[in-house]
Scaffold this motif. Structure first.
Motif, PDB file in Angstrom:
ATOM      1  N   ALA A   1       0.838  -1.207   0.000  1.00  0.00           N
ATOM      2  CA  ALA A   1       0.000   0.000   0.000  1.00  0.00           C
ATOM      3  C   ALA A   1       0.872   1.255   0.000  1.00  0.00           C
ATOM      4  CB  ALA A   1      -0.908  -0.007   1.217  1.00  0.00           C
ATOM      5  N   TYR A   2       0.467   2.248  -0.784  1.00  0.00           N
ATOM      6  CA  TYR A   2       1.110   3.546  -0.867  1.00  0.00           C
ATOM      7  C   TYR A   2       2.497   3.497  -1.518  1.00  0.00           C
ATOM      8  CZ  TYR A   2      -2.530   4.075   2.647  1.00  0.00           C
ATOM      9  OH  TYR A   2      -3.727   4.018   3.306  1.00  0.00           O
ATOM     10  N   GLN A   3       2.774   2.387  -2.260  1.00  0.00           N
ATOM     11  CA  GLN A   3       4.012   2.320  -3.027  1.00  0.00           C
ATOM     12  C   GLN A   3       3.721   2.514  -4.507  1.00  0.00           C
ATOM     13  OE1 GLN A   3       5.692  -1.553  -2.050  1.00  0.00           O
ATOM     14  NE2 GLN A   3       7.189  -0.610  -0.648  1.00  0.00           N
TER      15      GLN A   3
ATOM     16  N   VAL B   1      11.184   1.439  -7.068  1.00  0.00           N
ATOM     17  CA  VAL B   1      10.041   1.383  -6.154  1.00  0.00           C
ATOM     18  C   VAL B   1      10.231   2.441  -5.069  1.00  0.00           C
ATOM     19  CG1 VAL B   1       8.718  -0.042  -4.555  1.00  0.00           C
ATOM     20  CG2 VAL B   1       9.736  -1.064  -6.615  1.00  0.00           C
ATOM     21  N   SER B   2       9.216   3.261  -4.833  1.00  0.00           N
ATOM     22  CA  SER B   2       9.297   4.322  -3.819  1.00  0.00           C
ATOM     23  C   SER B   2       7.913   4.573  -3.240  1.00  0.00           C
ATOM     24  CB  SER B   2       9.859   5.609  -4.440  1.00  0.00           C
ATOM     25  OG  SER B   2       9.009   6.053  -5.484  1.00  0.00           O
ATOM     26  N   CYS B   3       7.844   5.474  -2.260  1.00  0.00           N
ATOM     27  CA  CYS B   3       6.557   5.822  -1.665  1.00  0.00           C
ATOM     28  C   CYS B   3       5.783   6.736  -2.616  1.00  0.00           C
ATOM     29  CB  CYS B   3       6.755   6.551  -0.337  1.00  0.00           C
ATOM     30  SG  CYS B   3       7.439   5.515   0.974  1.00  0.00           S
ATOM     31  N   MET B   4       4.508   6.593  -2.574  1.00  0.00           N
ATOM     32  CA  MET B   4       3.662   7.471  -3.367  1.00  0.00           C
ATOM     33  C   MET B   4       3.797   8.898  -2.842  1.00  0.00           C
ATOM     34  SD  MET B   4       0.267   5.061  -3.737  1.00  0.00           S
ATOM     35  CE  MET B   4      -0.609   6.310  -4.679  1.00  0.00           C
TER      36      MET B   4
ATOM     37  N   GLY C   1       3.388  12.213  -1.062  1.00  0.00           N
ATOM     38  CA  GLY C   1       2.668  12.543   0.161  1.00  0.00           C
ATOM     39  C   GLY C   1       2.871  11.529   1.262  1.00  0.00           C
ATOM     40  N   TYR C   2       3.663  10.461   0.981  1.00  0.00           N
ATOM     41  CA  TYR C   2       3.915   9.437   1.999  1.00  0.00           C
ATOM     42  C   TYR C   2       5.413   9.293   2.205  1.00  0.00           C
ATOM     43  CZ  TYR C   2      -0.979   8.141   1.472  1.00  0.00           C
ATOM     44  OH  TYR C   2      -2.345   8.171   1.440  1.00  0.00           O
ATOM     45  N   GLU C   3       5.786   8.867   3.431  1.00  0.00           N
ATOM     46  CA  GLU C   3       7.186   8.672   3.778  1.00  0.00           C
ATOM     47  C   GLU C   3       7.388   7.272   4.331  1.00  0.00           C
ATOM     48  OE1 GLU C   3       8.280  11.640   6.576  1.00  0.00           O
ATOM     49  OE2 GLU C   3       8.065  13.323   5.149  1.00  0.00           O
ATOM     50  N   PRO C   4       8.643   6.785   4.316  1.00  0.00           N
ATOM     51  CA  PRO C   4       8.921   5.460   4.885  1.00  0.00           C
ATOM     52  C   PRO C   4       8.546   5.425   6.360  1.00  0.00           C
ATOM     53  CG  PRO C   4      10.770   6.220   3.565  1.00  0.00           C
ATOM     54  CD  PRO C   4       9.841   7.381   3.711  1.00  0.00           C
ATOM     55  N   ALA C   5       8.039   4.293   6.831  1.00  0.00           N
ATOM     56  CA  ALA C   5       7.607   4.164   8.220  1.00  0.00           C
ATOM     57  C   ALA C   5       8.805   4.007   9.139  1.00  0.00           C
ATOM     58  CB  ALA C   5       6.667   2.970   8.356  1.00  0.00           C
ATOM     59  N   GLY C   6       8.668   4.435  10.392  1.00  0.00           N
ATOM     60  CA  GLY C   6       9.665   4.220  11.421  1.00  0.00           C
ATOM     61  C   GLY C   6      10.949   4.964  11.162  1.00  0.00           C
TER      62      GLY C   6
ATOM     63  N   SER D   1      13.887   4.840  -1.821  1.00  0.00           N
ATOM     64  CA  SER D   1      13.553   4.115  -3.053  1.00  0.00           C
ATOM     65  C   SER D   1      14.478   2.915  -3.205  1.00  0.00           C
ATOM     66  CB  SER D   1      13.673   5.034  -4.280  1.00  0.00           C
ATOM     67  OG  SER D   1      15.021   5.409  -4.486  1.00  0.00           O
ATOM     68  N   MET D   2      14.040   1.977  -4.029  1.00  0.00           N
ATOM     69  CA  MET D   2      14.847   0.782  -4.293  1.00  0.00           C
ATOM     70  C   MET D   2      14.792   0.493  -5.786  1.00  0.00           C
ATOM     71  SD  MET D   2      14.470  -3.114  -2.812  1.00  0.00           S
ATOM     72  CE  MET D   2      15.000  -2.602  -1.176  1.00  0.00           C
TER      73      MET D   2
END
Length: 325
Positions: free
Chosen positions: A263-265, A293-296, A298-303, A309-310
């Motif tokens: 979700a959100y990727q 692959v990265s976050c959509m 408006g979203y950031e990586p959790a924690g 990105s990868m």
């Protein structure tokens, strides 16, 4: 004791009778599955055998043949070791009469000599056995190769055309996308798309023209286009005769499936996301197929993850995504 001796003697006689003569199964002397009409009659190609196995004490006296259309007898042949053979019905004038083994040697090939042949044999001692009817096919087809073609139709489609000339008996045909992994046809030309023409001598010609096929998401990667021609016996036995294999580029085109995302990727592909006919991500004209692959937005990586990105690369040996080492 006398009763036991008689029973033992009867058992020995019964056993001896059971193995004194064995007949069949009927077969072609050539050990092939059919007789080729174009080859003409010969001692090697048009002899129908009635195999007879005798014990050491027995000698063969006579062989009797029945030729039928699957229902009623339409010809007979009789052989006796002391006299010349005798043919009747449809076998008259088309069987060599001076053979010494009781086999049927056809001296002329006709379409109407295809059918069921059965035989029985008798020894000088009066013992006999018989073989079940076996269907003999006389097959005739034009020496010219069949015409076959595949023609591109749009981005993922193609049209097939195929034709065989006059063929006897009525052939069994299959034409379509064939998959080795499935062990059969994935998609075939429908019976309604075949055009059949019958001739007075019982032969047929078959063709199909511009039948449309498409490579789709569920089309196996190992498909090729196969047109096969054979004949089927009355018992369902299929005898393959020849086939034509055809390939076009879209059969072989392969890529990696879209990256599975959480979700959100999101994924951005080096080829812009272009897909092939199987809905896989298409290989670029040059270089490797990659996905970032990265976050959509408006979203950031959790924690506490530093992940932003990868980059993944499509491994063309196994057609899976991986991180290039």
């Amino acid at each position: 004791m006398e009763i036991m001796n008689r029973l033992l003697h009867l058992l020995i006689l019964t056993f001896g009778l059971a193995w004194s003569i064995k007949v069949g199964p009927v077969r072609l002397a050539s050990m092939e599955e059919y007789i080729t009409y174009s080859g003409g009659p010969s001692e090697k190609k048009s002899v129908i055998e009635c195999p007879v196995a005798l014990d050491g004490a027995e000698t063969l006296k006579e062989v009797s043949w029945v030729f039928s259309d699957g229902g009623h007898p339409i010809g007979r042949y009789f052989w006796n070791k002391k006299s010349q053979g005798k043919a009747e019905g449809r076998l008259k004038d088309v069987v060599r009469l001076d053979r010494q083994d009781g086999a049927i040697e056809l001296t002329e090939l006709r379409y109407n000599l295809s059918g069921f042949y059965s035989c029985s044999a008798t020894t000088d001692e009066g013992d006999s056995d018989e073989a079940a009817p076996w269907e003999v096919l006389i097959i005739d087809f034009n020496d010219k190769s069949p015409t076959a073609g595949l023609y591109a139709k749009g981005e993922c489609g193609f049209e097939s055309s195929f034709k065989i000339s006059a063929f006897y008996p009525q052939p069994t045909l299959h034409s379509g996308l064939y998959s080795e992994s499935l062990g059969g046809f994935f998609e075939e030309v429908a019976s309604i798309d075949w055009y059949k023409q019958g001739f007075e001598n019982g032969s047929y010609s078959y063709s199909h023209q511009n039948v449309l096929f498409k490579i789709k998401e569920d089309t196996p990667h190992d498909v090729y286009f196969l047109s096969s021609v054979g004949v089927s016996k009355k018992d369902g036995t299929y005898i393959p005769l020849f086939s034509v294999k055809s390939y076009i580029q879209i059969f072989e085109e392969q890529g990696c499936h879209p990256v599975k995302l959480d979700a959100y990727q999101k994924a951005e592909y080096s080829n812009g996301g272009a897909r092939n006919c199987r809905k896989e991500i298409r290989q670029p004209a040059s270089g490797q197929l990659k996905a970032v692959v990265s976050c959509m937005d408006g979203y950031e990586p959790a924690g506490d993850s530093d992940y932003e990105s990868m980059e993944l690369t499509c491994n063309t040996k196994i057609w899976e995504w991986g991180v290039l080492q």
